[in-house]
Design an enzyme around this catalytic site. Structure first.
Site, PDB file in Angstrom:
ATOM      1  N   LYS A  19      35.834  32.511  36.689  1.00  0.00           N
ATOM      2  CA  LYS A  19      37.393  32.029  36.410  1.00  0.00           C
ATOM      3  C   LYS A  19      37.790  31.179  37.814  1.00  0.00           C
ATOM      4  O   LYS A  19      37.300  31.973  38.882  1.00  0.00           O
ATOM      5  CB  LYS A  19      38.336  32.973  35.937  1.00  0.00           C
ATOM      6  CG  LYS A  19      38.526  34.362  36.618  1.00  0.00           C
ATOM      7  CD  LYS A  19      39.248  35.273  35.973  1.00  0.00           C
ATOM      8  CE  LYS A  19      39.297  36.560  36.616  1.00  0.00           C
ATOM      9  NZ  LYS A  19      39.815  37.788  35.923  1.00  0.00           N
TER      10      LYS A  19
ATOM     11  N   ARG B 288      48.907  45.424  29.555  1.00  0.00           N
ATOM     12  CA  ARG B 288      49.204  44.132  29.929  1.00  0.00           C
ATOM     13  C   ARG B 288      49.075  43.374  28.675  1.00  0.00           C
ATOM     14  O   ARG B 288      49.959  42.874  27.722  1.00  0.00           O
ATOM     15  CB  ARG B 288      48.117  43.436  31.041  1.00  0.00           C
ATOM     16  CG  ARG B 288      48.903  42.431  31.782  1.00  0.00           C
ATOM     17  CD  ARG B 288      47.722  42.376  33.195  1.00  0.00           C
ATOM     18  NE  ARG B 288      46.337  42.155  32.778  1.00  0.00           N
ATOM     19  CZ  ARG B 288      45.267  41.964  33.561  1.00  0.00           C
ATOM     20  NH1 ARG B 288      45.677  41.701  34.648  1.00  0.00           N
ATOM     21  NH2 ARG B 288      44.140  41.771  32.937  1.00  0.00           N
TER      22      ARG B 288
ATOM     23  N   TYR C 148      54.162  29.546  66.944  1.00  0.00           N
ATOM     24  CA  TYR C 148      55.426  29.446  66.489  1.00  0.00           C
ATOM     25  C   TYR C 148      56.229  30.933  66.536  1.00  0.00           C
ATOM     26  O   TYR C 148      55.691  31.841  66.428  1.00  0.00           O
ATOM     27  CB  TYR C 148      55.461  29.075  64.884  1.00  0.00           C
ATOM     28  CG  TYR C 148      55.199  27.523  64.611  1.00  0.00           C
ATOM     29  CD1 TYR C 148      56.287  26.711  64.752  1.00  0.00           C
ATOM     30  CD2 TYR C 148      54.031  27.141  63.943  1.00  0.00           C
ATOM     31  CE1 TYR C 148      55.998  25.456  64.324  1.00  0.00           C
ATOM     32  CE2 TYR C 148      53.765  25.772  63.590  1.00  0.00           C
ATOM     33  CZ  TYR C 148      54.759  25.019  63.661  1.00  0.00           C
ATOM     34  OH  TYR C 148      54.569  23.880  63.510  1.00  0.00           O
TER      35      TYR C 148
HETATM   36  C1  LIG Z   1      38.869  38.850  36.047  1.00  0.00           C
HETATM   37  C2  LIG Z   1      38.415  39.710  34.894  1.00  0.00           C
HETATM   38  C3  LIG Z   1      37.230  40.496  35.491  1.00  0.00           C
HETATM   39  C4  LIG Z   1      36.673  40.600  36.663  1.00  0.00           C
HETATM   40  O1  LIG Z   1      37.114  41.690  37.509  1.00  0.00           O
HETATM   41  P1  LIG Z   1      36.738  41.823  39.115  1.00  0.00           P
HETATM   42  O2  LIG Z   1      37.447  42.894  39.505  1.00  0.00           O
HETATM   43  O3  LIG Z   1      36.810  40.654  39.840  1.00  0.00           O
HETATM   44  O4  LIG Z   1      35.122  42.169  38.902  1.00  0.00           O
HETATM   45  C5  LIG Z   1      36.756  41.177  34.494  1.00  0.00           C
HETATM   46  N1  LIG Z   1      37.552  41.312  33.294  1.00  0.00           N
HETATM   47  C6  LIG Z   1      38.432  40.791  32.917  1.00  0.00           C
HETATM   48  C7  LIG Z   1      39.216  40.997  31.769  1.00  0.00           C
HETATM   49  C8  LIG Z   1      39.081  39.873  34.012  1.00  0.00           C
HETATM   50  O5  LIG Z   1      40.259  39.310  33.456  1.00  0.00           O
END
Ligand SMILES: *Cc1c(COP(=O)(O)O)cnc(C)c1O
Length: 373
Positions: free
Chosen positions: A47, A143, A269
């Site tokens: 993703k 969540r 800066y």
């Molecule tokens: C993004 C995500 C993962 C991957 O998590 P990592 O900590 O990057 O390994 C796994 N499961 C779900 C449901 C996620 O949203």
């Protein structure tokens, strides 16, 4: 090294030396590690453009051996399908609109069911092909997902549908990166309490990267490695398995200007850094517009021609300043590693009050250069 700018309207080689080198062999090494240590099938989580590494190139590099991929939404899945990826793809948040179901079917996607409204939409749909669904339990992350007390009923409703061919049981950990925290065990116990009462066996999936590396006894048919694929540790402390990861991305650039300043002169800066002794300042073509964290403090690590140095002064949009005082051999054109094998992204992130996930996802403007040997 030649690289194309990420802007489609300018097909010229990138002249600015900022680059993200992506090592696809390291990606495969990390994927194999996830599978090996879990003994499970692994959906490579790609993703957010593979956490800034380029989803299509990363998926292509893994496709021959990957059990499948996971993305956040259908747009990300279709990008992979359009690039010719045929492996299973799981939508981690399922659909956002019932109107997506048609595309989901056409492109043979798997999806997560996490809410009652999704369940109702699936009951109303009449898909022509059997579905593979992942039913999410809220075992404590709070969540999305069905509460433990509602889970068996949601599962029964899915199983009652003629078009549901397979359901995988899933949940997600909130604190698996905290190795001495009991919350992960509590989440597993909540999940197992429901699962053991189902009277039927299902495939299960609970573990993300910290779950895979840090919680070996959690039952898994499927794991979902994300950050570990890219070679960054999810833990704040050292961990023997995380030490076996190989960083996939090296963010690099060059020194484009050098100046010597007497004691008492400020750099950059806001004059955050003021020289206490005469200093030699190197200016590097990399800034927060490239995704380098603006919150990097004075002293944050950086490597120049393979030697350790430090950030001095505030990070600007396109440039940042480093200390060359003790590196007399370094100068114009010196190679700079912002993160990679010499500066672990997780270490820099921690100094900046962030996490490696965010550093990678924030990468912008910098052309990616892939290697696969
Ligand atoms: C993004 C995500 C993962 C991957 O998590 P990592 O900590 O990057 O390994 C796994 N499961 C779900 C449901 C996620 O949203």
């Amino acid at each position: 090294m030649r690289a194309s700018l990420p802007y489609s309207y300018k097909r010229i080689p990138a002249m600015r030396p900022a680059r993200a080198l992506i090592d696809l062999k390291a990606l495969r090494h990390n994927y194999r590690l996830a599978r090996e240590v879990s003994g499970a099938r692994a959906l490579a989580v790609v993703k957010a453009d593979a956490y800034g590494h380029g989803a299509v190139r990363c998926a292509q590099a893994l496709e021959a051996e990957a059990d499948g991929f996971a993305v956040a939404c259908i747009e990300e899945a279709l990008e992979l399908r359009e690039a010719g990826i045929r492996a299973p793809i799981l939508l981690l948040e399922g659909f956002f609109e019932a109107s997506e179901l048609e595309l989901i079917e056409r492109h043979d996607l798997w999806y997560v069911v996490h809410s009652a409204w999704q369940l109702e939409a699936i009951e109303r749909a009449r898909p022509g092909k059997p579905l593979t669904l992942w039913l999410k339990m809220d075992s404590g992350m709070h969540r999305v997902g069905f509460f433990p007390q509602d889970y068996a009923a949601a599962l029964a409703r899915l199983q009652a549908l003629p078009h549901v061919a397979k359901v995988v049981l899933m949940s997600h950990f909130a604190r698996a990166d905290e190795l001495d925290c009991r919350r992960t065990e509590e989440q597993v116990a909540a999940f197992e309490a429901v699962r053991s009462g189902l009277g039927q066996t299902f495939e299960v999936s609970l573990r993300n990267s910290p779950g895979i590396l840090g919680w070996p006894s959690v039952p898994s048919d499927w794991v979902r490695p994300g950050i570990m694929l890219y070679g960054a540790t999810p833990f704040e402390q050292d961990h023997p398995l995380a030490d076996q990861l190989r960083p996939v991305m090296t963010l690099e650039s060059q020194v484009i200007s050098v100046r010597e300043l007497p004691a008492g002169e400020p750099v950059g800066y806001g004059a955050r850094f003021v020289a206490e002794r005469p200093v030699r300042v190197g200016v590097v073509a990399m800034g927060y517009a490239d995704g380098y964290p603006r919150h990097a403090p004075d002293g944050a690590p950086i490597f120049i021609d393979g030697r350790p140095s430090r950030i001095m002064g505030r990070v600007s949009m396109d440039m940042l300043t480093v200390d060359l005082t003790d590196l007399p051999g370094a100068g114009l054109g010196s190679r700079v590693e912002l993160w990679g094998s010499q500066v672990p992204a997780s270490r820099l992130a921690s100094l900046c009050g962030s996490i490696p996930y965010q550093l990678f996802c924030n990468l912008k403007r910098v052309p990616r250069v892939y290697s696969d040997e």
